[in-house]
Every structure is written in structure tokens, then in C-alpha cells.
Design a protein around this motif. Structure first.
Motif, PDB file in Angstrom:
ATOM      1  N   HIS A  19       0.826  -1.202   0.000  1.00  0.00           N
ATOM      2  CA  HIS A  19       0.000   0.000   0.000  1.00  0.00           C
ATOM      3  C   HIS A  19       0.865   1.259   0.000  1.00  0.00           C
ATOM      4  CE1 HIS A  19      -3.648  -2.243   0.260  1.00  0.00           C
ATOM      5  NE2 HIS A  19      -3.317  -2.804   1.400  1.00  0.00           N
ATOM      6  N   ALA A  23       0.611   4.669  -2.372  1.00  0.00           N
ATOM      7  CA  ALA A  23       0.004   5.771  -1.612  1.00  0.00           C
ATOM      8  C   ALA A  23       0.006   7.033  -2.461  1.00  0.00           C
ATOM      9  CB  ALA A  23       0.767   5.999  -0.306  1.00  0.00           C
ATOM     10  N   GLY A 101      -5.884   6.366  -1.888  1.00  0.00           N
ATOM     11  CA  GLY A 101      -6.271   6.025  -0.524  1.00  0.00           C
ATOM     12  C   GLY A 101      -7.463   5.088  -0.428  1.00  0.00           C
TER      13      GLY A 101
END
Length: 169
Positions: A19, A23, A101
Motif C-alpha cells: 500500500h 500511496a 487512498g
């Protein structure tokens, strides 16, 4: 009866995308980085022999190679190969419209197998489109066809939960 010679299949993969690596990027940006080779493909792609080939807003395409290594006891390619190909394309179609996100997870997958896939079946193409993408749920539909002649092998739908990534993940 002689014992048949064993066959082997070797595949490699790069560590999966984290992740943190995506980002600040939208879903379509992350998928375009996979297409360009700047981010690694999901390891499942190497395991089963398929890859992302196209993305556009609300659309994703994967192509896969059937083969003997995917056979079930009846001598046809296991339906799980088609289900995984669909799940990958359907989820990626949803991902193409998610903002930075945000991510998704499949919560329901419906697969309709309409024609058997044999080990010598040509390349299969799975085209998926997002149907609805809301704040908390999304749906997508897709088709698995022969990449050369468009003959239908399977079609399906997915419902996805749309999630916000935790801060700092």
C-alpha cells in the motif's frame, strides 16, 4: 503399466506491491504502473499464467494461457482458473475508478462457465467493466472470450466492498 514421466512448471514473481508503494496514486495510476513494468504484477498472475494487458477508466483486460497444468480430473481446465481470471479483471475494473487512498475487496463473485476450456485452447481474454462504484460498494461485469475469435467461454459479475486504506499503510 509404466509410470509416466513427471512434468514441472516453474514460475517466479517479484515481491507484491505494498500500500505504501501506491500511496497517493489512484487505482488506474497503480494499474498503469503495473502495465509499464514500474510496479510488479500480483504474484497470482505468475502462478496461473495470466497478465493485465489493458486498463482504462472503468475497464480492465487480462489475458491467460490455458494448459495441461490447469487440468481437473475430467481433463478440462479447472473452473477456478476462469473464476480467478474474472475476479482479477472485475476487481481491477473497479480499481480503475477509485481515488488515492481507496481500495477494494471482492465480497461476491458469480461465474457462469458456458464452454469447456481444454489444455490446447488458445489465449483467453477477460474483459471487465465497472457497472457501479459507490462510496462503500461496487459492482462489475465481465466476459472471458477466445482472444482471436471472440468465442465466449465464461461470464460473471462481482460485488466489491470499497475501503479506505488506514493512514500510513
Amino acid at each position: 503399466m509404466a509410470t509416466p514421466l513427471a512434468r514441472s512448471r516453474v514460475h517466479t514473481w517479484l515481491p507484491p506491491v505494498t500500500h505504501a508503494e501506491v500511496a497517493g496514486r489512484s487505482g488506474i495510476e497503480a494499474l498503469r504502473l503495473i502495465l509499464s513494468g514500474d510496479l510488479p504484477a500480483a504474484p497470482i498472475s505468475g502462478t496461473l499464467g495470466f497478465q493485465l494487458t489493458e486498463v482504462a477508466e472503468g475497464r480492465a483486460v487480462f489475458e491467460g494461457e490455458p494448459g495441461e497444468h490447469l487440468l481437473n480430473p475430467m481433463g478440462t481446465v479447472h473452473g477456478g482458473f476462469l473464476a480467478t481470471l474474472l475476479d482479477s479483471a472485475l476487481g481491477s475494473a473497479v480499481l480503475t475508478v477509485l481515488a488515492p487512498g481507496r481500495t477494494y475487496t471482492t465480497v461476491q463473485l458469480g461465474v457462469h462457465l458456458v464452454r469447456p476450456v481444454l489444455p490446447d485452447t488458445a489465449t483467453l481474454r477477460c474483459e471487465a467493466t465497472a457497472v457501479h462504484v459507490g462510496r462503500s460498494t461496487a459492482t462489475a461485469q465481465g466476459r472471458v472470450v477466445d482472444a482471436a475469435d471472440g468465442r465466449l467461454y465464461a461470464h460473471g459479475t462481482a460485488t466489491c466492498a470499497v475501503l479506505t486504506l488506514p493512514a500510513g499503510s
